[in-house]
Design a protein around this motif. Structure first.
Motif, PDB file in Angstrom:
ATOM      1  N   LEU A 102       0.870   4.266  -2.561  1.00 55.15           N
ATOM      2  CA  LEU A 102       1.249   3.817  -3.901  1.00 55.15           C
ATOM      3  C   LEU A 102       0.034   3.767  -4.813  1.00 55.15           C
ATOM      4  O   LEU A 102      -1.090   3.596  -4.367  1.00 55.15           O
ATOM      5  CB  LEU A 102       1.853   2.405  -3.816  1.00 55.15           C
ATOM      6  N   HIS A 122       3.493  -1.443  -8.769  1.00 52.70           N
ATOM      7  CA  HIS A 122       3.243  -0.530  -7.657  1.00 52.70           C
ATOM      8  C   HIS A 122       4.206   0.648  -7.788  1.00 52.70           C
ATOM      9  O   HIS A 122       5.424   0.465  -7.696  1.00 52.70           O
ATOM     10  CB  HIS A 122       3.434  -1.240  -6.322  1.00 52.70           C
ATOM     11  N   ASN A 128       0.810  -1.220   0.000  1.00 60.21           N
ATOM     12  CA  ASN A 128       0.000   0.000   0.000  1.00 60.21           C
ATOM     13  C   ASN A 128       0.845   1.273   0.000  1.00 60.21           C
ATOM     14  O   ASN A 128       0.417   2.299  -0.521  1.00 60.21           O
ATOM     15  CB  ASN A 128      -0.892   0.026   1.259  1.00 60.21           C
ATOM     16  N   VAL A 149      -1.170   1.763  -8.612  1.00 66.02           N
ATOM     17  CA  VAL A 149      -0.823   0.623  -9.456  1.00 66.02           C
ATOM     18  C   VAL A 149      -1.120   0.984 -10.905  1.00 66.02           C
ATOM     19  O   VAL A 149      -2.281   1.229 -11.266  1.00 66.02           O
ATOM     20  CB  VAL A 149      -1.624  -0.639  -9.048  1.00 66.02           C
TER      21      VAL A 149
END
Lengths: 181, 181
Positions: B11, B24, B2, B13
């Motif tokens: 983060l 990520h 995370n 994606v």
């Protein structure tokens, strides 16, 4: 690694209970963040008496020659990684033969795996990480311009084994060199 | 995953420029956090006509039998990992022979590598992750109580190859099973 990827808290480095090595640990959520070696997987694609090499368009070793190879991805097998990397770097279709060389490179936390392969046609072309591609007969190999030691090792074994058509697995571990990696 | 392990920011994606898979990524510091398969490395230790198996003291597959093996660590070679894991799980000293089986397990992002090995003495004892150790002749192997498919595969190849003393490398990729992993 400074922060916990699970909860975002600062990490500390210490030996977990029951472990023997220091790890990055989160004192807030309890997560332990391990770091492990990565697999670099590729192929040694052959057409008649020649081997397909790629000249690297990226660092490290920009401009040097290598076999098509790259980091194995989650969700694929080692063989699938070799086929995918050959397609990505050389846009080349291969028949994968046996796993041919496994070279540990512990000082950079990598294991390099090369399969022997048969090029299925000559419709290869440079992928985005490749400057140019070329088929090299043994006497044409640019030995001083090979990007990585594990690649030189696979190529040298190949030309030697080809004399007897005995292609067993070669395994090796590299020590930190004084020269190029 | 995370938060960015470098700067602690949340983060996102997405597919980085020049890449083909979602990663990520940290929009604050620019770090890309790759995730790659891990190597599980071990040995198949032999004494006369028997193989040393370990009964697992940890999950997954607590109480089931396995070969001594575990996650390869940064800074070691594949061969060093096999020797270390055999020492940790079985307190057993071995002479490592050739790399014997390489089994991809893509649905859990692992590659399992087993070396053939010769036990150097009978002074083995259970490590902290092992309930008990035992030497099994072929007819004694608890096939229905083996912890992992890659271990069954290595053992089956071993007993078959032993009939001819031809121990080549075995490579395989496992599909997601309906039963135990």
């Amino acid at each position: 690694m400074n922060f916990c990827s699970a909860c975002g808290s600062p990490l500390s480095v210490r030996v977990p209970a029951g472990d023997s090595l220091p790890r990055h640990m989160c004192d807030v959520c309890g997560a332990i963040h391990y770091r492990n070696p990565r697999l670099v997987v590729g192929s040694l694609p052959v057409w008649q008496d020649s081997v397909l090499l790629c000249r690297r368009a990226i660092e490290p070793r920009h401009g040097k020659w290598t076999l098509p190879a790259g980091f194995m991805e989650n969700g694929e097998s080692v063989a699938e990684a070799a086929i995918r990397e050959t397609l990505e770097e050389a846009c080349a279709r291969i028949e994968l033969l046996e796993m041919y060389s496994v070279v540990s490179v512990p000082y950079i936390n990598q294991v390099h795996v090369i399969y022997r392969a048969q090029l299925l046609d000559l419709n290869f072309s440079a992928g985005v990480e490749t400057l140019e591609l070329r088929l090299f007969a043994e006497h044409e190999i640019p030995w001083n311009e090979i990007a990585f030691r594990s690649i030189s090792i696979a190529l040298r074994h190949y030309f030697k084994d080809r004399q007897t058509s005995q292609f067993g697995l070669h395994t090796e571990s590299l020590a930190l060199p004084s020269g190029p990696l």
